[in-house]
Design an enzyme around this catalytic site. Structure first.
Site, PDB file in Angstrom:
ATOM      1  N   GLU A 146     -10.637   4.550  48.766  1.00 10.64           N
ATOM      2  CA  GLU A 146     -10.178   3.974  47.504  1.00 10.64           C
ATOM      3  C   GLU A 146      -9.834   2.500  47.653  1.00 10.64           C
ATOM      4  OE1 GLU A 146     -10.079   3.517  44.114  1.00 10.64           O
ATOM      5  OE2 GLU A 146      -9.579   5.644  44.092  1.00 10.64           O
ATOM      6  N   ASP A 173     -11.850  -0.642  45.843  1.00  9.99           N
ATOM      7  CA  ASP A 173     -11.158  -1.505  44.885  1.00  9.99           C
ATOM      8  C   ASP A 173     -11.214  -2.971  45.284  1.00  9.99           C
ATOM      9  OD1 ASP A 173     -10.555   0.742  43.460  1.00  9.99           O
ATOM     10  OD2 ASP A 173      -8.464   0.860  44.090  1.00  9.99           O
ATOM     11  N   SER A 191     -12.847   5.423  39.431  1.00  7.11           N
ATOM     12  CA  SER A 191     -12.190   4.525  40.374  1.00  7.11           C
ATOM     13  C   SER A 191     -13.084   3.343  40.707  1.00  7.11           C
ATOM     14  CB  SER A 191     -11.851   5.265  41.669  1.00  7.11           C
ATOM     15  OG  SER A 191     -10.793   6.157  41.483  1.00  7.11           O
TER      16      SER A 191
END
Length: 593
Positions: free
Chosen positions: A282, A286, A496
């Site tokens: 994650e 990002d 995400s």
């Protein structure tokens, strides 16, 4: 209209308890110990706990309207973002309210030196014995049935003097059960599709920064770094942004961004360990796409802890709490001076709306609105459970229901759904959307959402709230993103991925406005549904899925045959108003007043 802290008052808030020489009002009262926990011994009376008290607001309507005014292009106050001092002045409760609460705290034995009066919130440290007297309750250790090594200090019921009932909106931690779970299923969880050392440039198979540049008409635009245009990335659940992976990603997929970097802000003992063997997919996703597309200055906000949880089938307490510590991060950000705030905040986490205590969700949404008032574009992924996973309410009466997500359901964040494929882009099945059961539909969304509902008719009647805030607002690619993590290339999917990609585009639009001596965009939604609407490509193919009769964490659940939100002309609850066209948006924002 929005954020009516006192518009729905639970029945237990009206109950009073007669005690010697006083009356008290029960603030919260759990009917039983939550499933998955057993009560243990009481903690030592000397044990200290840090409490957070949300003060009931008196200027809610005025505040909401101010946020909308400064965020609506064409309004005389557009772009006139509030300073921290101005915002605190607007939200500060009446002096008699503050004095009443502060006097009660001191009379209850709270050390004066531990009390921090931040206006609409009051923080204090108190011993368990003092807290029990103050709240007329008993605290105990509660232990996880499946993992006795995990325990927490909680109570099932607490009250405040009735004279304070309308002034004290919430105190926590008290009745909020939940526990840390590493890499649990969150609604924006990532799906690792495959590993490869040679990711293809075929954009129908693998998404890279170059694919997104071409698809969203960004071309070779590279903004100059500007200290006023910081993009913030939220890091929760022990996710660490690794510099070595970030540099290698830029080398492979965004060489034009060579020299880009990010700093780290540690909130509540949050860490960013560079040698950890933990999964960091994650964080890698990002930071790599936020900077691989924007070249903005960046801060990775790493926050420890977890937020409170109301269990449901998708996130039962004993194993699956993935709620994030929004309050810790939000209080930290709102304490910063204007020049230290990010202009864009991208967060790729969330949970089922019903799993968050209702008062907690409203108080948190109010803090997101405060960030918007100060000029921050708050962006959240909409989630990866389509119309819903468990599709069952968690109240006493178990009712089949499409599950909206939070914080995507907060009207003061911009929620981002997911698409896949190109020529044409299509809504992807896992993209979460729907209608909030907590937050009413904001005025800026009325026409767009009503147009969709008129076409929908009676389909899915009773499974959703037609008067609720519609989710998502926009969408972006969300499947098969190539990232570099722990020394190798993998591809991942989820909203995400969509959130940081969209956040990067907003950072680039901010760069254009700053170069034209205009303020950053700030709270985006009135712009998206208004003057910015023509800068989005409508997605009319595909749809979401869900309610298939099985929950990944709890087995058999209610099935709703063919449950789906379809992508259609105009706004829809799977792709919002569509995907961004940077070329058109850049022309709009450059001259927008």
């Amino acid at each position: 209209m929005l954020l009516r802290w006192h518009s729905v008052i639970p029945l237990f808030l009206t109950m009073t308890v007669a005690l010697p020489n006083t009356y008290r009002t029960v603030v919260e009262d759990l009917p039983a110990i939550p499933e998955g926990w057993v009560q243990g011994n009481p903690p030592s009376p000397e044990t200290s706990v840090r409490m957070n008290l949300a003060v009931g607001q008196r200027n809610t309507r005025t505040f909401e309207q101010i946020v909308l005014d400064i965020s609506t292009p064409g309004h005389r106050n557009y772009g006139k973002h509030l300073s921290r001092r101005d915002l605190k002045g607007l939200l500060r409760p009446r002096r008699e309210t503050s004095n009443l609460i502060l006097s009660w705290l001191e009379e209850s034995g709270v050390p004066k030196r531990s009390i921090v009066d931040d206006g609409d919130w009051i923080h204090f440290v108190i011993s368990i014995s003092q807290a029990e007297r103050m709240l007329q309750t008993r605290f105990y250790y509660f232990h996880d049935v499946q993992d006795p090594g995990i325990s927490m200090i909680r109570t099932l019921k607490y009250s405040v003097p009735s004279r304070l009932a309308r002034h004290v909106y919430m105190i926590q931690p008290t009745t909020k059960f939940g526990k840390p779970k590493k890499h649990a299923n969150s609604v924006a969880s990532l799906q690792v599709i495959y590993s490869s050392t040679n990711a293809t440039e075929n954009c129908n198979a693998t998404i890279t920064p170059r694919c997104l540049r071409e698809l969203y008409k960004m071309g070779d635009y590279v903004a100059k770094p500007d200290c006023r245009n910081v993009i913030g990335i939220s890091g929760y659940l022990d996710q660490y942004a690794r510099y070595s992976d970030f540099y290698k990603f830029l080398e492979l997929y965004a060489p034009e961004m060579k020299g880009a970097n990010f700093s780290v802000a540690h909130i509540g003992n949050g860490q960013n360990l560079q040698n950890s063997t933990r999964n960091s997919i994650e964080a890698s996703l990002d930071i790599e796409y936020a900077l691989g597309l924007s070249n903005a200055s960046a801060v990775f906000y790493t926050t420890s802890g977890r937020g409170p949880l109301v269990p449901d089938l998708d996130q039962p307490e004993q194993e699956h709490n993935s709620n994030e510590p929004y309050l810790d991060q939000l209080h930290y950000l709102l304490s910063l001076p204007q020049e230290a705030l990010p202009a864009v905040l991208s967060t790729s986490y969330g949970e089922n709306e019903q799993s968050v205590p209702e008062r907690f969700s409203h108080a948190t949404c109010n803090l997101f609105a405060q960030l918007g008032a100060r000029g921050v574009s708050v962006i959240f992924s909409s989630g990866d459970s389509g119309v819903g996973s468990s599709c069952l309410t968690n109240g006493k009466k178990k009712i089949t229901r499409f599950n909206p997500t939070f914080p995507a359901s907060c009207p003061f964040v911009t929620s981002v759904g997911a698409t896949f494929k190109i020529n044409p882009e299509r809504a992807i099945g896992f993209s979460s959307g729907g209608f909030s059961d907590r937050h009413s539909r904001p005025v800026y969304q009325n026409d767009a959402v009503q147009h969709y509902l008129d076409k929908l008719g009676d389909q899915w009647k009773g499974l959703y709230n037609p008067k609720g805030r519609g989710i998502p607002d926009v969408s972006a690619q969300g499947a098969n993103f190539a990232i570099y993590d722990h020394g190798k290339v993998i591809t991942v999917s989820g909203t995400s991925a969509s959130a940081p990609a969209f956040a990067a585009i907003i950072a680039n639009l901010n760069a254009i406005r700053l170069r034209a001596n205009k303020p950053v965009l700030g709270y985006l939604n009135p712009f998206i549904y208004g003057k910015g609407r023509e800068g989005f490509t409508d997605i009319v193919h595909g749809g979401s899925k869900g309610c298939v009769g099985y929950s990944s964490t709890n087995g058999s659940t209610p099935a709703v045959p063919y449950a789906s939100w379809n992508a259609t002309e105009g706004w829809d609850p799977v792709t919002g108003v569509g995907t961004p066209n940077f070329r058109i948006l850049a022309k709009i924002v450059q001259h927008m007043e």
